[in-house]
Design an enzyme around this catalytic site. Structure first.
Site, short mmCIF file in Angstrom:
data_model
loop_
_atom_site.label_atom_id
_atom_site.label_comp_id
_atom_site.label_asym_id
_atom_site.label_seq_id
_atom_site.Cartn_x
_atom_site.Cartn_y
_atom_site.Cartn_z
N HIS A 73 25.00 29.31 79.62
CA HIS A 73 23.75 29.82 79.03
C HIS A 73 24.07 30.61 77.76
CE1 HIS A 73 19.44 31.37 79.88
NE2 HIS A 73 19.71 31.49 78.59
N ASN A 87 16.47 26.49 72.07
CA ASN A 87 15.40 27.19 71.35
C ASN A 87 15.82 27.58 69.93
OD1 ASN A 87 17.18 29.12 72.35
ND2 ASN A 87 15.61 30.71 72.48
N ASP A 119 14.10 27.38 77.63
CA ASP A 119 14.54 28.78 77.71
C ASP A 119 14.10 29.62 76.52
OD1 ASP A 119 16.15 30.85 79.14
OD2 ASP A 119 17.14 30.91 77.21
N ASN A 127 15.95 40.13 78.13
CA ASN A 127 14.95 39.50 78.97
C ASN A 127 15.61 38.51 79.92
OD1 ASN A 127 12.50 38.77 80.01
ND2 ASN A 127 11.76 37.71 78.19
N ASP A 175 24.02 34.48 78.92
CA ASP A 175 22.79 34.53 78.12
C ASP A 175 23.09 35.16 76.76
OD1 ASP A 175 20.24 34.25 77.24
OD2 ASP A 175 19.35 35.71 78.61
N HIS A 206 21.56 38.60 67.80
CA HIS A 206 20.54 38.90 66.80
C HIS A 206 21.17 39.66 65.65
CE1 HIS A 206 17.02 37.52 68.93
NE2 HIS A 206 17.47 38.12 70.02
N PHE A 239 14.33 40.43 72.04
CA PHE A 239 15.14 40.48 73.25
C PHE A 239 16.47 39.80 72.99
CE2 PHE A 239 10.80 40.55 75.02
CZ PHE A 239 10.91 41.59 75.93
N GLY A 240 17.54 40.28 73.60
CA GLY A 240 18.79 39.52 73.58
C GLY A 240 19.98 40.33 73.13
#
Lengths: 436, 291
Positions: free
Chosen positions: A64, A98, A156, A284, A311, A315, A329-330
């Site tokens: 992921h 995404n 996702d 998230n 995950d 960013h 988020f992230g």
């Protein structure tokens, strides 16, 4: 390295979950990208690597990650993401679709896989979108994407909100034999929220999301998996009641698998109290209370959750410099996942190294249907050398990822990759990523 | 906190109630009102407080500014600091912005309300309004009624009054009561009448229809019936009770018009004290060692 030199890794402890093999003093020889049998290739000169005190582990898979290319390359790209994987000792990843545009066509699947293959730093398994543009309106070309190399399907970043659409996707998965990965989040319960709805959120005046936003959808998905017989993989489980849904699915022998992230195993929403309004904690699903964290650890121990995934969602610092409710988020996770695994599960004695490493090997391999056979003779030489006792402090400035946000910053982790090899070529040694 | 209240009281007597409302305490000092959310009362109150003390003040609105042209608010604040302001007052719709700004800036930052986190000077002015009438704050029972979940005023009152030893009851519709706020000395209930039975202070919050999605908000009629401070309910309160409202009021919704005129209501007193506590805060942060 010339093509006729054997790389010989000596003295490491082999932990090979793919073969179920553990050996204290391994002797692994590699030629032309493949693992040699003991009598093979003895006529070639050898480059001997002394790996005493280290573990040697076959293909570590982080199923992921977000590499942001195409379209958001100021956050990350396939090259920097691949470097981050190599630096973290991860030799295979599944990349979420995404991007911009969304990976929802066979052409994009092929393009992405080729980009990564040309770089040669990490094996990249594309995840295709379930719906066109991940907009939840119409099914994407799942069969054609699978033929082009997609190993799973997911929208996702967005949940599949429509139950009818989720039912359709899970029905397709019975003939695709490819999992449908859902980011479970009931958007009508989470709207406007950026953290877990608990005491730290109430104090900080941040809108919170209850665990129910996740678990209600996990239950829905599990029930739909029962209805359709489809293959469901639950992304980043964080809620206690989601675990009950997984147990129910296991009891019913459904094709349901799930993953947890290192940050949900290591941290709680008390991190909000420590970091205040710094959005490094904004992820998230959000960081949950201690009781949920413990339940998650137990679910991993029991095998209800068989995959650890980072995950990795990098960013740019300008994106993360916005006010907490507005920040994206992230967090970046590829370079801390291995240390997270050792620190959360192995070092405290909760799991044996063999069982814990299944979470990054046979676990994700089984979900994605890759069929890796580990370091058996003739197999591609994908491996990682790990110093299991090395204690190090997380410093995002040392990341290869362009994303420098992680709530693990400053935390001491145990266990670090020393070297990584993909297809018989070193992609990282002593913390330095080696481009081809 | 008591210290701040005392200096606010002193400034109120010496300055606010004086014929010439001008002091030289902050002469040569400048601050900026950085308001990213509409506000009349708080902004004017800070502005007047600064002017009465002799400071120069500029007002900065989010609308029409460089922020709308894409500048981050941190760059905006750094630019203002570079222009030499000595203090920044900030109001923002996102919780945590003042704290974040304080990390970026070397001058003091005053929180004039952030998201539904806090509104500290409102908390202080509410404390002052009650304390002027009854200095034994630790013997009091404060009832706050309204949309507690989305109220920064409720949080600042909660922390302020409970720090002074008061008992606090939070009252509101069940969907707007954050259970996670239950701490020692603080209770939550949906039953306004029961809470009023032994209330010494009632803070009536404004119903903020512009904030958040209003999921969980009953109809206006139902709200008034159960959680409005109606004239009938006000009759249940004792003669020395204090009725507060942070303003602006929705008359006939959360508070009835006759209650606004009740001698126990000190709503305009709150506004006056707002200027006083803001003077005290500005003086504390920008004033030298004069006294």
């Amino acid at each position: 390295m010339s093509n006729d030199t054997v790389i010989r890794i000596r003295g490491a402890r082999l932990i090979d979950p793919y073969q179920g093999l553990e050996a204290p003093d391994a002797d692994i020889r590699i030629l032309n990208g493949r693992v040699l049998a003991s009598q093979e290739g003895q006529q070639y000169p050898e480059e001997v690597i002394d790996a005493r005190g280290l573990w040697v582990v076959p293909r570590l898979i982080d199923m992921h990650v977000h590499f942001r290319e195409p379209g958001q390359t100021w956050k990350e790209n396939i090259e920097t993401g691949s470097q981050a994987a190599a630096h973290g000792g991860i030799t295979a990843v599944a990349a979420m679709p995404n991007t911009s545009p969304v990976i929802d066509s066979p052409e994009l699947v092929e393009w992405e896989a080729k980009r990564a293959r040309d770089l040669g730093l990490v094996r990249l398994y594309p995840v295709g979108a379930i719906t066109v543009g991940s907009e939840g309106q119409e099914l994407a070309d799942l069969y054609r994407m699978q033929a082009a190399g997609a190993r799973a399907f997911s929208d996702d970043g967005q949940p599949v909100m429509s139950s009818q659409m989720m039912r359709a996707a899970l029905s397709y998965s019975t003939t695709l034999r490819t999992p449908i990965i859902n980011h479970a989040e009931d958007k009508s319960l989470s709207r406007g929220a950026s953290v877990h709805e608990g005491r730290p959120a109430a104090r900080l005046g941040l809108a919170g999301v209850p665990e129910t936003a996740e678990s209600a959808m996990v239950w829905r998905d599990v029930l739909l998996a029962a209805l359709t017989g489809g293959r469901l993989h639950v992304a980043h489980v964080s809620a206690m009641d989601s675990i009950d849904a997984l147990a129910w699915a296991q009891h019913r022998h459904l094709s349901v698998t799930a993953e947890a992230t290192p940050h949900h195993l290591l941290l709680t929403d008390e991190a909000l109290t420590a970091w205040g309004y710094n959005p490094v904690t904004k992820v998230n699903p959000p960081l949950r209370p201690e009781a949920s964290r413990q339940a998650l650890v137990t679910a991993v121990q029991k095998g209800l959750i068989g995959v650890l995934a980072s995950d990795h969602a990098p960013h740019h610092q300008d994106d993360k410099a916005r006010p907490y409710p507005d920040a994206p988020f992230g967090i970046s996770g590829l370079e801390t996942i291995l240390g997270g695994l050792v620190t959360a599960l192995i070092q405290p004695g909760l799991m044996t190294p063999m069982n814990a490493l299944k979470l990054l090997t046979t676990g994700p391999d089984g979900v994605l249907g890759l069929g890796c056979q580990g370091l058996a003779p003739g197999q591609p030489a994908d491996l990682t050398l790990i110093d299991p006792g090395h204690v190090w402090t997380v410093d995002p400035d040392c990341f290869y990822s362009m994303g420098r946000n992680t709530p693990l910053q400053g935390m001491a982790l145990t266990g670090q990759a020393r070297a990584a090899m993909v297809n018989g070529r070193w992609v990282m040694r002593e913390g330095e990523v080696l481009s081809s | 906190m008591l210290d701040l209240l005392q200096s606010a009281q002193r400034l109120k007597q010496d300055l606010l109630e004086a014929p010439v409302k001008k002091s030289a305490a902050l002469r040569g000092q400048a601050f900026v009102n950085l308001f990213f959310e509409p506000s009349t009362r708080t902004k004017n109150s800070f502005e007047l407080a600064g002017k009465y003390l002799g400071a120069d003040v500029i007002n900065f609105q989010g609308k029409g500014s460089s922020v709308e042209k894409g500048e981050t608010l941190y760059d905006t604040a750094l630019n203002l600091e570079a222009m030499g302001v000595d203090l920044v007052v900030v109001r923002h719709q996102a919780s945590g912005v003042p704290e974040d700004l304080a990390r970026y800036l070397s001058v003091p930052v005053v929180n004039a309300g952030d998201g539904f986190h806090e509104h500290p000077t409102q908390g202080l002015l509410d404390l002052m309004t009650v304390w002027e009438r009854n200095p034994h704050l630790d013997s009091l029972h404060l009832v706050i009624v309204g949309d507690i979940l989305h109220s920064r005023v409720a949080r600042s009152d909660l922390w302020g009054f409970s720090a002074m030893g008061a008992r606090v009851t939070l009252v509101g519709p069940p969907s707007l009561l954050p259970t996670a706020l239950a701490v020692p000395n603080v209770s939550l209930t949906t039953d306004f009448d029961a809470a009023l039975a032994d209330a010494d202070v009632v803070q009536v919050l404004r119903i903020q229809k512009e904030r958040q999605s209003m999921a969980g908000m009953p109809s206006v009629e139902e709200y008034r019936l159960r959680w409005g401070l109606t004239a009938a309910r006000a009759k249940q309160l004792g003669p020395s009770a204090v009725i507060l409202h942070p303003g602006p009021q929705n008359r006939g919704v959360e508070i009835d018009t006759p209650v606004m005129a009740d001698p126990r209501a000190h709503i305009l007193g709150q506004v006056e004290n707002g200027v006083a506590v803001r003077m005290a805060v500005l003086d504390r942060l920008m004033g030298g060692d004069h006294e």
